[in-house]
Design a protein around this motif. Structure first.
Motif, PDB file in Angstrom:
ATOM      1  N   THR A  29      56.194  89.863 -16.200  1.00  0.00           N
ATOM      2  CA  THR A  29      57.382  90.540 -16.732  1.00  0.00           C
ATOM      3  C   THR A  29      57.043  91.960 -17.160  1.00  0.00           C
ATOM      4  O   THR A  29      57.781  92.910 -16.849  1.00  0.00           O
ATOM      5  CB  THR A  29      57.966  89.753 -17.922  1.00  0.00           C
ATOM      6  N   ILE A  30      55.928  92.121 -17.848  1.00  0.00           N
ATOM      7  CA  ILE A  30      55.502  93.463 -18.260  1.00  0.00           C
ATOM      8  C   ILE A  30      55.230  94.323 -17.024  1.00  0.00           C
ATOM      9  O   ILE A  30      55.666  95.474 -16.956  1.00  0.00           O
ATOM     10  CB  ILE A  30      54.259  93.384 -19.181  1.00  0.00           C
ATOM     11  N   CYS A  78      55.411  93.613  -7.089  1.00  0.00           N
ATOM     12  CA  CYS A  78      54.216  93.703  -7.940  1.00  0.00           C
ATOM     13  C   CYS A  78      54.169  92.555  -8.944  1.00  0.00           C
ATOM     14  O   CYS A  78      53.112  91.943  -9.155  1.00  0.00           O
ATOM     15  CB  CYS A  78      54.185  95.043  -8.671  1.00  0.00           C
ATOM     16  N   ALA A  79      55.303  92.247  -9.558  1.00  0.00           N
ATOM     17  CA  ALA A  79      55.349  91.166 -10.544  1.00  0.00           C
ATOM     18  C   ALA A  79      55.016  89.817  -9.918  1.00  0.00           C
ATOM     19  O   ALA A  79      54.297  89.007 -10.510  1.00  0.00           O
ATOM     20  CB  ALA A  79      56.721  91.116 -11.198  1.00  0.00           C
ATOM     21  N   GLN A  80      55.509  89.567  -8.716  1.00  0.00           N
ATOM     22  CA  GLN A  80      55.251  88.277  -8.078  1.00  0.00           C
ATOM     23  C   GLN A  80      53.802  88.134  -7.629  1.00  0.00           C
ATOM     24  O   GLN A  80      53.240  87.033  -7.664  1.00  0.00           O
ATOM     25  CB  GLN A  80      56.214  88.041  -6.912  1.00  0.00           C
ATOM     26  N   THR A 140      69.756  94.372 -16.466  1.00  0.00           N
ATOM     27  CA  THR A 140      69.843  93.817 -15.107  1.00  0.00           C
ATOM     28  C   THR A 140      68.506  93.204 -14.703  1.00  0.00           C
ATOM     29  O   THR A 140      68.458  92.118 -14.129  1.00  0.00           O
ATOM     30  CB  THR A 140      70.268  94.912 -14.112  1.00  0.00           C
ATOM     31  N   ASN A 141      67.433  93.885 -15.031  1.00  0.00           N
ATOM     32  CA  ASN A 141      66.109  93.365 -14.727  1.00  0.00           C
ATOM     33  C   ASN A 141      65.848  92.057 -15.487  1.00  0.00           C
ATOM     34  O   ASN A 141      65.259  91.122 -14.943  1.00  0.00           O
ATOM     35  CB  ASN A 141      65.049  94.411 -15.060  1.00  0.00           C
ATOM     36  N   ALA A 142      66.296  91.971 -16.731  1.00  0.00           N
ATOM     37  CA  ALA A 142      66.129  90.744 -17.515  1.00  0.00           C
ATOM     38  C   ALA A 142      66.895  89.578 -16.865  1.00  0.00           C
ATOM     39  O   ALA A 142      66.398  88.447 -16.823  1.00  0.00           O
ATOM     40  CB  ALA A 142      66.602  90.966 -18.948  1.00  0.00           C
ATOM     41  N   VAL A 147      66.636  84.498 -13.486  1.00  0.00           N
ATOM     42  CA  VAL A 147      66.886  83.841 -12.197  1.00  0.00           C
ATOM     43  C   VAL A 147      65.561  83.444 -11.548  1.00  0.00           C
ATOM     44  O   VAL A 147      65.426  82.339 -11.009  1.00  0.00           O
ATOM     45  CB  VAL A 147      67.716  84.764 -11.257  1.00  0.00           C
ATOM     46  N   GLN A 148      64.586  84.319 -11.622  1.00  0.00           N
ATOM     47  CA  GLN A 148      63.278  84.026 -11.043  1.00  0.00           C
ATOM     48  C   GLN A 148      62.651  82.789 -11.677  1.00  0.00           C
ATOM     49  O   GLN A 148      62.118  81.925 -10.973  1.00  0.00           O
ATOM     50  CB  GLN A 148      62.345  85.226 -11.212  1.00  0.00           C
TER      51      GLN A 148
END
Length: 172
Positions: A29-30, A78-80, A140-142, A147-148
Motif C-alpha cells: 500500500t505504501i 509496483c505494489a503487486q 480513489t486509490n484507497a 477491491v484488491q
C-alpha cells in the motif's frame, strides 16, 4: 507479549494469517501511494492534461488524463510485485513452485488491474469535485486497494500460495 501473540496464532491461525496479510499488505500500500504520487507529480505530470480514452478506460483531464492512467497503472504494478514477495515469504510461507504460482497470480493481477484502472473513471471526478484533486486521487486509490484485498486474498490463500505437503525423509 510475544508469548501472547504465539498463543493467539496457535488458537486462531486463520484469523492471524488474515491479520498478517492485511498488516504486511501495507508495505504494498505504501509502495502504491508513493509511486502514484510520484507518477502524478513528477513522472507523468506533463500528461495530466491529455485526455485518454481506450475501451472502458475514460480518463478525462478532470480524472488525470493520460498521466493519471499511467500513474495508476504503474503504482498498481509496483505494489503487486512487492505484495507477491511479501505475502509469499512472510504471510503464507509458501513452498510451492513459482512456475505454477506466478501465472495464476499474474492472471489474477491482470483481472484486478482492469477493475482498478476502471474504478477511477467512475469515482475520481466526483470525489475530486467534493474533496479536491489530491484527496480525490488518494481516496480513489484507497477504494482500489480495498477491491484488491477482497479479490486477491482468497486467490492467494486458496490457490497461489497453497502449501505443498512436506515430505519427510524415511529412516533407513
Amino acid at each position: 507479549m510475544l508469548s501472547s501473540i504465539v498463543r493467539f496464532k496457535e488458537r486462531h491461525a486463520e484469523l492471524y494469517e488474515f491479520i498478517m496479510f492485511n498488516l504486511l499488505s501495507n508495505i504494498a500500500t505504501i509502495t502504491n501511494f508513493v509511486v502514484l504520487n510520484i507518477g502524478n507529480s513528477i513522472l507523468f505530470k506533463s500528461l495530466l492534461d491529455i485526455p485518454f480514452s481506450f475501451l472502458i478506460f475514460n480518463y478525462k483531464t478532470e480524472s488525470g488524463g493520460l498521466g493519471g492512467f499511467l500513474a495508476f497503472l504503474l503504482s498498481f504494478f509496483c505494489a503487486q510485485a512487492v505484495n507477491f514477495i511479501v505475502q509469499r515469504n512472510l504471510v503464507f510461507n509458501s513452498n510451492n513452485k513459482l512456475g505454477s504460482a506466478i501465472p495464476i497470480y499474474l492472471l489474477t493481477v491482470m483481472i484486478v488491474y482492469v477493475i482498478c484502472l476502471y474504478i477511477p473513471t467512475l469515482v475520481l471526478e466526483p470525489l475530486s469535485a467534493v474533496v479536491g484533486s489530491f484527496w480525490g486521487m488518494n481516496l480513489t486509490n484507497a477504494i482500489n486497494i480495498l477491491v484488491q484485498v477482497i479479490i486477491i486474498y482468497p486467490v492467494l490463500k486458496f490457490v497461489v500460495m497453497k502449501k505443498l505437503p512436506e515430505q519427510n525423509e524415511k529412516a533407513i
